[in-house]
Design a protein around this motif. Structure first.
Motif, PDB file in Angstrom:
ATOM      1  N   PHE A 125      -0.845   1.625  10.763  1.00 14.95           N
ATOM      2  CA  PHE A 125      -1.353   1.132   9.489  1.00 14.95           C
ATOM      3  C   PHE A 125      -2.846   1.392   9.369  1.00 14.95           C
ATOM      4  O   PHE A 125      -3.325   1.825   8.329  1.00 14.95           O
ATOM      5  N   GLY A 126      -3.591   1.145  10.442  1.00 12.51           N
ATOM      6  CA  GLY A 126      -5.027   1.403  10.445  1.00 12.51           C
ATOM      7  C   GLY A 126      -5.335   2.866  10.184  1.00 12.51           C
ATOM      8  O   GLY A 126      -6.234   3.200   9.406  1.00 12.51           O
ATOM      9  N   GLU A 127      -4.589   3.758  10.826  1.00 11.42           N
ATOM     10  CA  GLU A 127      -4.794   5.187  10.622  1.00 11.42           C
ATOM     11  C   GLU A 127      -4.462   5.588   9.192  1.00 11.42           C
ATOM     12  O   GLU A 127      -5.155   6.415   8.582  1.00 11.42           O
ATOM     13  N   ALA A 128      -3.398   5.011   8.643  1.00  8.68           N
ATOM     14  CA  ALA A 128      -2.994   5.342   7.278  1.00  8.68           C
ATOM     15  C   ALA A 128      -4.018   4.873   6.255  1.00  8.68           C
ATOM     16  O   ALA A 128      -4.330   5.604   5.297  1.00  8.68           O
ATOM     17  N   ILE A 129      -4.571   3.673   6.439  1.00 12.01           N
ATOM     18  CA  ILE A 129      -5.527   3.204   5.429  1.00 12.01           C
ATOM     19  C   ILE A 129      -6.875   3.900   5.552  1.00 12.01           C
ATOM     20  O   ILE A 129      -7.604   3.978   4.569  1.00 12.01           O
ATOM     21  N   ILE A 130      -7.177   4.442   6.718  1.00 17.70           N
ATOM     22  CA  ILE A 130      -8.384   5.280   6.823  1.00 17.70           C
ATOM     23  C   ILE A 130      -8.202   6.513   5.947  1.00 17.70           C
ATOM     24  O   ILE A 130      -9.104   6.911   5.205  1.00 17.70           O
ATOM     25  N   GLU A 131      -7.009   7.122   6.009  1.00 17.21           N
ATOM     26  CA  GLU A 131      -6.727   8.304   5.181  1.00 17.21           C
ATOM     27  C   GLU A 131      -6.709   7.953   3.693  1.00 17.21           C
ATOM     28  O   GLU A 131      -7.233   8.701   2.868  1.00 17.21           O
ATOM     29  N   ILE A 132      -6.105   6.825   3.350  1.00 16.96           N
ATOM     30  CA  ILE A 132      -6.069   6.393   1.946  1.00 16.96           C
ATOM     31  C   ILE A 132      -7.476   6.121   1.452  1.00 16.96           C
ATOM     32  O   ILE A 132      -7.845   6.506   0.340  1.00 16.96           O
ATOM     33  N   ASP A 133      -8.278   5.487   2.283  1.00 21.87           N
ATOM     34  CA  ASP A 133      -9.654   5.133   1.920  1.00 21.87           C
ATOM     35  C   ASP A 133     -10.498   6.381   1.662  1.00 21.87           C
ATOM     36  O   ASP A 133     -11.387   6.369   0.817  1.00 21.87           O
ATOM     37  N   ARG A 134     -10.214   7.461   2.370  1.00 26.21           N
ATOM     38  CA  ARG A 134     -10.966   8.711   2.178  1.00 26.21           C
ATOM     39  C   ARG A 134     -10.703   9.318   0.811  1.00 26.21           C
ATOM     40  O   ARG A 134     -11.565   9.997   0.260  1.00 26.21           O
ATOM     41  N   THR A 135      -9.503   9.103   0.284  1.00 27.95           N
ATOM     42  CA  THR A 135      -9.157   9.696  -1.006  1.00 27.95           C
ATOM     43  C   THR A 135      -9.696   8.890  -2.183  1.00 27.95           C
ATOM     44  O   THR A 135      -9.751   9.407  -3.292  1.00 27.95           O
ATOM     45  N   VAL A 158       0.830  -1.207   0.000  1.00 24.23           N
ATOM     46  CA  VAL A 158       0.000   0.000   0.000  1.00 24.23           C
ATOM     47  C   VAL A 158       0.864   1.256   0.000  1.00 24.23           C
ATOM     48  O   VAL A 158       0.405   2.325  -0.385  1.00 24.23           O
ATOM     49  N   GLY A 159       2.116   1.143   0.423  1.00 27.71           N
ATOM     50  CA  GLY A 159       3.016   2.291   0.466  1.00 27.71           C
ATOM     51  C   GLY A 159       3.014   3.012   1.802  1.00 27.71           C
ATOM     52  O   GLY A 159       3.315   4.200   1.868  1.00 27.71           O
ATOM     53  N   VAL A 160       2.699   2.296   2.868  1.00 23.10           N
ATOM     54  CA  VAL A 160       2.687   2.881   4.209  1.00 23.10           C
ATOM     55  C   VAL A 160       4.035   2.606   4.862  1.00 23.10           C
ATOM     56  O   VAL A 160       4.511   1.479   4.864  1.00 23.10           O
ATOM     57  N   SER A 161       4.646   3.656   5.402  1.00 23.41           N
ATOM     58  CA  SER A 161       5.877   3.461   6.170  1.00 23.41           C
ATOM     59  C   SER A 161       5.601   3.850   7.615  1.00 23.41           C
ATOM     60  O   SER A 161       4.893   4.816   7.883  1.00 23.41           O
ATOM     61  N   PHE A 162       6.171   3.093   8.527  1.00 18.70           N
ATOM     62  CA  PHE A 162       5.910   3.281   9.945  1.00 18.70           C
ATOM     63  C   PHE A 162       6.897   4.277  10.544  1.00 18.70           C
ATOM     64  O   PHE A 162       8.078   4.263  10.200  1.00 18.70           O
ATOM     65  N   THR A 163       6.411   5.109  11.453  1.00 18.75           N
ATOM     66  CA  THR A 163       7.282   6.079  12.116  1.00 18.75           C
ATOM     67  C   THR A 163       7.680   5.624  13.509  1.00 18.75           C
ATOM     68  O   THR A 163       8.736   6.002  14.003  1.00 18.75           O
ATOM     69  N   SER A 164       6.847   4.810  14.153  1.00 18.42           N
ATOM     70  CA  SER A 164       7.115   4.418  15.538  1.00 18.42           C
ATOM     71  C   SER A 164       8.114   3.269  15.645  1.00 18.42           C
ATOM     72  O   SER A 164       8.860   3.201  16.612  1.00 18.42           O
ATOM     73  N   ALA A 165       8.115   2.376  14.681  1.00 18.92           N
ATOM     74  CA  ALA A 165       9.006   1.207  14.745  1.00 18.92           C
ATOM     75  C   ALA A 165       9.227   0.668  13.339  1.00 18.92           C
ATOM     76  O   ALA A 165       8.549   1.061  12.389  1.00 18.92           O
ATOM     77  N   ARG A 166      10.162  -0.259  13.226  1.00 20.32           N
ATOM     78  CA  ARG A 166      10.465  -0.897  11.958  1.00 20.32           C
ATOM     79  C   ARG A 166      10.306  -2.404  12.130  1.00 20.32           C
ATOM     80  O   ARG A 166      10.868  -2.996  13.054  1.00 20.32           O
ATOM     81  N   LEU A 167       9.519  -3.012  11.252  1.00 26.08           N
ATOM     82  CA  LEU A 167       9.301  -4.459  11.311  1.00 26.08           C
ATOM     83  C   LEU A 167      10.419  -5.169  10.555  1.00 26.08           C
ATOM     84  O   LEU A 167      10.748  -4.783   9.429  1.00 26.08           O
ATOM     85  N   LEU A 168      10.959  -6.200  11.160  1.00 25.66           N
ATOM     86  CA  LEU A 168      12.034  -6.976  10.541  1.00 25.66           C
ATOM     87  C   LEU A 168      11.593  -8.434  10.442  1.00 25.66           C
ATOM     88  O   LEU A 168      11.895  -9.245  11.324  1.00 25.66           O
ATOM     89  N   PRO A 169      10.856  -8.783   9.388  1.00 25.90           N
ATOM     90  CA  PRO A 169      10.413 -10.173   9.251  1.00 25.90           C
ATOM     91  C   PRO A 169      11.603 -11.065   8.911  1.00 25.90           C
ATOM     92  O   PRO A 169      12.270 -10.864   7.905  1.00 25.90           O
ATOM     93  N   MET A 170      11.880 -12.014   9.764  1.00 27.83           N
ATOM     94  CA  MET A 170      13.033 -12.901   9.577  1.00 27.83           C
ATOM     95  C   MET A 170      12.620 -14.331   9.869  1.00 27.83           C
ATOM     96  O   MET A 170      13.211 -15.008  10.707  1.00 27.83           O
ATOM     97  N   GLY A 171      11.543 -14.783   9.212  1.00 31.74           N
ATOM     98  CA  GLY A 171      11.075 -16.145   9.412  1.00 31.74           C
ATOM     99  C   GLY A 171      10.552 -16.364  10.816  1.00 31.74           C
ATOM    100  O   GLY A 171       9.717 -15.617  11.302  1.00 31.74           O
TER     101      GLY A 171
END
Length: 129
Positions: free
Chosen positions: A68-78, A15-28
């Protein structure tokens, strides 16, 4: 946790959302979450009496899900047409989901499990969007 971190990381990138509070590191099966201060393991073994790093990792993940929830609410409005995402079914407030803390330290198993259930329901709702 590995699957949950990978899922949120992937849908946020899509979706193109980047997080400001933390960074997710998926490593299996050894996922990590990093904030400005440190990197926290989101895997065990973990002690129920003293697991502050694990608690911080879960809180950082929860903060990313809330963002992410807050970001997609904003995306959904547009987007034209009806809104398809109006928010998560269970509110996220700090370290709590629907009033249940996600911290493992000094928490009862039933309450912690319920908090994780609500987290997964919110993640499912994000995926449905």
């Amino acid at each position: 946790w590995g699957q949950a971190v990978l899922l949120l990381h992937t849908i946020a990138q899509t979706v193109g959302v980047s997080f400001t509070s933390a960074r997710l590191l998926p490593m299996g099966s050894h996922p990590r979450v990093a904030d400005r201060r440190a990197t926290y393991d989101l895997f065990g073994p973990v002690s129920k009496l003293w697991s502050s790093n694990y608690d911080k990792a879960m809180i950082c993940y929860l903060a990313c899900l809330r963002e992410f929830g807050e970001a997609i609410i904003e995306i959904d409005r547009t987007l034209p047409g009806e809104r398809s995402f109006t928010g998560f079914p269970f509110p996220i407030d700090g370290d709590k989901v629907n009033g249940h803390t996600i911290k493992l330290t000094l928490n009862k198993d039933a309450k912690w499990t319920k908090a994780l259930k609500f987290l997964l329901a919110n993640l499912k709702r994000a995926l449905q969007w």
